[in-house]
Motif scaffolding. Structure first.
Motif, PDB file in Angstrom:
ATOM      1  N   UNK A  89       0.123 -13.555  67.294  1.00 41.86           N
ATOM      2  CA  UNK A  89       0.761 -13.471  65.971  1.00 41.86           C
ATOM      3  C   UNK A  89      -0.286 -13.133  64.914  1.00 41.86           C
ATOM      4  N   UNK A  90      -1.421 -13.831  64.998  1.00 41.73           N
ATOM      5  CA  UNK A  90      -2.473 -13.646  63.984  1.00 41.73           C
ATOM      6  C   UNK A  90      -2.965 -12.197  63.982  1.00 41.73           C
ATOM      7  N   UNK A  91      -3.104 -11.631  65.173  1.00 41.64           N
ATOM      8  CA  UNK A  91      -3.587 -10.244  65.258  1.00 41.64           C
ATOM      9  C   UNK A  91      -2.625  -9.300  64.525  1.00 41.64           C
ATOM     10  N   UNK A  92      -1.354  -9.497  64.758  1.00 37.98           N
ATOM     11  CA  UNK A  92      -0.378  -8.614  64.098  1.00 37.98           C
ATOM     12  C   UNK A  92      -0.289  -8.902  62.603  1.00 37.98           C
ATOM     13  N   UNK A  93      -0.423 -10.169  62.232  1.00 41.22           N
ATOM     14  CA  UNK A  93      -0.378 -10.508  60.801  1.00 41.22           C
ATOM     15  C   UNK A  93      -1.560  -9.919  60.052  1.00 41.22           C
ATOM     16  N   UNK A  94      -2.661  -9.782  60.775  1.00 39.73           N
ATOM     17  CA  UNK A  94      -3.848  -9.200  60.132  1.00 39.73           C
ATOM     18  C   UNK A  94      -3.760  -7.672  60.071  1.00 39.73           C
TER      19      UNK A  94
ATOM     20  N   UNK B   3       0.444 -13.056  54.638  1.00 41.26           N
ATOM     21  CA  UNK B   3       0.288 -12.732  56.064  1.00 41.26           C
ATOM     22  C   UNK B   3      -1.088 -13.169  56.558  1.00 41.26           C
ATOM     23  N   UNK B   4      -2.106 -12.918  55.739  1.00 42.50           N
ATOM     24  CA  UNK B   4      -3.462 -13.307  56.160  1.00 42.50           C
ATOM     25  C   UNK B   4      -3.652 -14.822  56.100  1.00 42.50           C
TER      26      UNK B   4
ATOM     27  N   UNK C 276      -1.313 -16.907  56.814  1.00 44.38           N
ATOM     28  CA  UNK C 276      -0.676 -17.358  58.062  1.00 44.38           C
ATOM     29  C   UNK C 276      -1.569 -17.110  59.271  1.00 44.38           C
ATOM     30  N   UNK C 277      -2.309 -16.000  59.195  1.00 43.62           N
ATOM     31  CA  UNK C 277      -3.179 -15.646  60.321  1.00 43.62           C
ATOM     32  C   UNK C 277      -4.413 -16.544  60.372  1.00 43.62           C
TER      33      UNK C 277
ATOM     34  N   UNK D  80       5.720 -21.232  62.316  1.00 41.57           N
ATOM     35  CA  UNK D  80       5.013 -20.511  63.387  1.00 41.57           C
ATOM     36  C   UNK D  80       4.719 -21.449  64.553  1.00 41.57           C
TER      37      UNK D  80
ATOM     38  N   UNK E 287       4.499  -7.613  56.971  1.00 41.23           N
ATOM     39  CA  UNK E 287       4.843  -8.139  58.292  1.00 41.23           C
ATOM     40  C   UNK E 287       5.428  -7.048  59.204  1.00 41.23           C
TER      41      UNK E 287
END
Lengths: 97, 859
Positions: A89-94, B139-140, B142-143, B169, B226
């Motif tokens: 998820x983090x990879x895609x969010x970044x 988004x970042x 959350x990441x 999440x 997103x």
């Protein structure tokens, strides 16, 4: 080959009863309102190998070549749907494509 | 070592020449910007700003910077792009903070700078930019980027809603639906995590409610922070057949995410990557299969290999060799030839290929009945017919051909190996019945009836055969068996009644009225009330024949005519029955008092045509004599007040019965009420010109207009019909009446000039002149089979050079044809004095002699 045995999830030497059972299980799992394409594929597969005569006819006259998907299905069939982990998820969010 | 700077691809633009005005430079800068020449635009705007300050130039420069930064980012020159963004930022208020800039900062790990950009945007009040920047940072956040929180105020929505978003999440990854729902409830609609909430809801519904998931995903815009997650989730929903193509265009992280959602394990993903790396051509797939043959199964790989190469033989045989697969055996080669024949769709080739394969299989060893080998051989022997419908086609034509006889014989032999397929008996039985080989039909259907005495299809086929061979007793037994099994089988009942009536009529024709009566008794037993009228009508003719045309016969006929209303319906019914039982039509109609009967109004007309329709639906035809007899009565009914639908129905039925005179009358009457209605224009034209090879220009014009109107009205059937007519009749020049000057040929005196053979006697020229005179120009053209182009050319000659020129031109053509027939040369007549010209007779009116008798004026 549009392998009906793969669609139904039965071995190539399955008999009438096994094929019928696999078909019923398949359409119960993928009813037409939920997954019409999968349902149609199951029906087509069942019609193709329902009886011994059908199975022999399919082996003789179905000339469609195998696809990569079929090869993969035989070697490493897809399993139950899973949930990606937080790292993915983090990879895609970044923004990683 | 310092990297040597590459020369720039374009010459560095120099400062605008002094002669270029500021307006010119501003215009050029705008054009550069619009054309995506960002470097040139930057230089021009910079030059302009050196000369003065204008908000447009600052905005233009900001836009050019953003465009250039985008170019550099696409090339992977991120740091260089960042420099450009920084330059843009120096422009102050003209350059509002951009989410793309923030995105680049975040990619480079400069979270603090990104949050600064977000803060910088807030006082400017650009809500869209603030929301986009906020979503990027969210988004970042959350990441797990720690720098985001540091740069934001504690009450910023990114942090306030971020707790719920992170909890959602965690809950999704843990599969805790309840916690997920609770967390999502903590994210309000106006939140930087709005798209995130939609995506999590969609992911929850992927398996069970794919359509609902698609709807949710569609709410996430392409420019969303997103969007990668949306793409991955969409990929997880793609049908299996389209997946390969879609995966090819997706990035690795997106693909991996989607494949996990689809249940793809690591091995499957690795195999996929291996296969896509080498490409998925048949050769490469063959190699992959062969490499994994131990797991795939030797037989499966072998069968797959044959199918992979079958489409590209013989070139593809080398692929087998390259992959290490053995060459095909003779049987496999024959099987592949069969597959190729199926693709070619040529019946002869299909029969040849599959019968050859059957021979190869049969030659290996005599298969044991009931074994797979026996069943396989039987299937191969039957396949050609199943593939090319050979028996069905031949049967429908009613005539046996060489190919279908071979196929039928091979199919018959297949029953030795597999006698349990009902369908084969039925196909053979039907085929032999249709080609009137009743002995063979009885053989196969008899065998089927012995094996499956309660099979409705077998019983019905046997009934049809019994009826076709006039075995009425047997047919009765079979019909009873069918009705025992299926009491409401109206088809069997109707067929039997029809057969009994047909047999009764045959007996009447042979004057065996007692036997005819017995047949009708049988028909009454089976037909019930529904068939009563037909039976009674036939029975009436038994009385007529029995009375031997006495007064009693006349009385019976009059009774029947009266019972049927004494109009059109009565004429048709009695007329058809008279024809069927072999009684003289005219006499019967006269005796029945119907010779000069008038129609009995709208109801009578519609009842008559309903009866005619039923007759035609049964595959029967209307006798020519009866048709001719009815046309007058029907024409008189054309003035009746009918609805448009009824009038069209009447025209359609008359068309089927080839009653064109009456149809023309009805269509013309309908056109008086519904002027220009395309469907009636069609009927009027077709009824008038059926069988003709030409039509009047104005009639062709009318159907051309009708075609346009039908197209406008969306009446596709009439459009199709009118197009067919226009194709059939071609251009207006087909019509002899389209040229007024052709009337010249009506007067033989106009050809007197051709009699002047004293000086230059030319027999072929005389023949041509006579042909033109007797046939008319178009009649002659048609007789000669001239194509439209040639006809046009002769028409032009006629216009330009007159009749003489035309006859001379035709002479050449006809002379060649006559000579081609080897006709003797015409003797030159003796010179005689030219007789005096008779007085010129009155010219014939146009269309009097040349019109076919059945072609009346249409309108």
């Amino acid at each position: 080959m549009n392998d009906p045995y793969l669609v139904l999830g039965v071995p190539p030497d399955a008999d009438d009863a096994a094929i019928h059972a696999a078909y019923l299980a398949g359409i119960k799992r993928y009813p037409p309102d939920r997954d019409p394409q999968r349902f149609e594929a199951l029906r087509t597969a069942y019609e193709a190998v329902r009886t011994r005569r059908d199975r022999l006819a399919h082996a003789l006259f179905d000339a469609s070549p195998p696809t990569l998907g079929e090869v993969l299905d035989k070697l490493a069939p897809a399993g139950e749907a899973r949930r990606p982990d937080a790292a993915l998820f983090a990879a895609l969010l970044k923004g990683t494509p | 070592m310092k990297k040597q700077r590459k020369p720039l691809p374009f010459p560095k633009p120099t400062a605008a020449p002094s002669i270029e005005s500021v307006e010119d430079t501003a215009g050029a800068a705008r054009r550069d910007l619009q054309a995506g020449r960002f470097r040139e635009a930057i230089n021009r705007y910079k030059d302009l700003l050196k000369q003065g300050d204008a908000p447009d130039w600052r905005h233009g420069l900001a836009e050019a910077y953003a465009g250039r930064a985008g170019e550099l980012t696409e090339k992977g020159m991120l740091k260089e792009a960042l420099v450009i963004w920084d330059n843009r930022r120096q422009l102050g208020e003209a350059a509002s903070p951009s989410p793309v800039h923030a995105d680049l900062l975040l990619r480079l790990g400069q979270s603090a700078a990104a949050t600064a950009l977000y803060r910088q945007a807030q006082p400017l009040g650009d809500e869209a930019a603030i929301a986009a920047l906020g979503a990027k940072l969210a988004a970042h956040f959350l990441a797990g980027d720690p720098g985001i929180a540091e740069g934001l105020a504690p009450d910023d929505p990114i942090l306030v809603h971020g707790t719920a978003a992170r909890a959602a999440l965690a809950a999704y990854c843990a599969g805790d639906a309840q916690a997920l729902a609770a967390s999502l409830a903590g994210i309000p609609f106006r939140s930087p995590y709005r798209d995130w909430a939609q995506i999590l809801k969609a992911l929850q519904r992927l398996s069970e409610q794919p359509e609902a998931a698609k709807t949710l995903l569609a709410r996430v815009a392409d420019g969303s922070a997103f969007v990668n997650l949306r793409r991955a989730a969409e990929l997880a929903l793609v049908p299996e057949a389209d997946l390969a193509a879609r995966l090819t265009g997706a990035g690795e992280a997106v693909s991996r995410f989607a494949l996990i959602l689809r249940g793809w394990g690591d091995e499957r993903q690795a195999l996929w990557q291996e296969a896509t790396r080498v490409g998925s051509s048949p050769q490469r797939l063959l190699r992959l299969m062969y490499r994994h043959r131990a797991r795939l199964g030797e037989d499966w790989v072998r069968q797959g290999a044959l199918r992979l190469v079958a489409g590209d033989l013989p070139r593809s045989l080398s692929w087998l060799q390259e992959a290490g697969v053995k060459r095909p055996t003779p049987a496999e080669t024959a099987l592949m030839a069969g597959w190729q024949a199926d693709q070619a769709r040529s019946p002869g080739r299909i029969v040849g290929a599959w019968h050859h394969y059957a021979d190869v299989l049969g030659a290996e060893a005599e298969p044991v009945r009931g074994s797979d080998a026996a069943l396989r051989l039987a299937l191969v022997q039957r396949h050609a017919d199943r593939q090319a419908f050979i028996l069905q086609s031949a049967g429908a034509s009613g005539e046996a051909g060489e190919l279908d006889q071979v196929v039928a014989a091979t199919m018959g032999r297949s029953l030795i190996h597999d006698p349990d397929d009902t369908d084969i008996y039925l196909r053979l039985g039907t085929y032999y019945r249709q080609i009137k080989d009743f002995k063979e039909a009885r053989h196969f259907l008899g065998a089927a009836l012995t094996r499956w005495p309660d099979d409705l299809q077998v019983l019905t086929a046997s009934l049809d055969l019994a009826l076709a061979t006039n075995a009425f007793k047997k047919a009765t037994g079979l019909a009873r068996s069918i009705l025992d099994l299926d009491p409401i089988n109206t088809g069997a009942r109707e067929r039997l009644v029809k057969a009994h009536i047909a047999h009764a009529r045959k007996q009447i024709r042979a004057l065996r009225t007692d036997l005819a009566m017995k047949e009708l008794d049988q028909a009454r037993e089976w037909g019930g009330e529904a068939a009563r009228e037909r039976i009674e009508l036939t029975a009436a003719f038994i009385s007529v024949v029995g009375a031997r045309r006495s007064d009693r016969g006349t009385e019976v006929l009059r009774e029947q005519a009266e019972r049927l209303g004494g109009g059109l319906r009565a004429s048709l019914a009695l007329g058809m029955e008279a024809v069927a039982v072999g009684q003289p039509l005219t006499l019967v109609l006269r005796q029945a008092g119907l010779a000069k009967a008038k129609h009995g109004g709208r109801e009578d007309l519609l009842a008559c045509l309903a009866r005619l329709r039923t007759h035609l639906d049964g595959g029967e035809r209307l006798s020519r004599d009866l048709g001719a007899s009815l046309q007058g009565q029907l024409k008189a009914a054309a003035s009746l007040d009918l609805s448009a639908q009824e009038a069209e129905g009447v025209c359609e039925t008359l068309r089927r019965g080839a009653l064109d005179e009456a149809r023309l009358a009805f269509a013309t009457a309908a056109l008086r009420r519904w002027r220009g209605a395309p469907r009636f224009e069609f009927h009027a034209f077709e009824a008038r010109y059926r069988g003709a090879r030409w039509a009047k220009d104005n009639d062709l014009d009318r159907i051309t207009s009708a075609l346009e109107r039908a197209q406008e009205e969306g009446d596709n059937r009439t459009v199709h019909r009118l197009e067919e007519l226009l194709r059939e009749f071609g251009a207006p020049f087909f019509s002899p009446h389209g040229f007024d000057d052709l009337d010249d040929f009506d007067d033989p005196d106009d050809l007197d000039d051709f009699d002047d053979f004293d000086d230059d006697f030319d027999p072929i020229r005389i023949v041509v002149a006579n042909l033109v005179q007797s046939m008319g120009l178009d009649g002659l053209f048609n007789m000669l089979g001239l194509d439209p182009k040639l006809k046009r050319q002769f028409q032009e000659i006629k216009r330009e050079q007159g009749t003489d020129g035309l006859v001379d031109a035709l002479k050449v053509l006809i002379g060649e044809k006559l000579n081609g027939l080897g006709l003797p040369t015409l003797p030159r007549p003796p010179r005689t004095p030219k007789p005096p010209k008779p007085s010129k007779p009155k010219k014939k009116t146009r269309g009097s002699d040349e019109d076919p008798p059945d072609q009346m004026d249409l309108f």
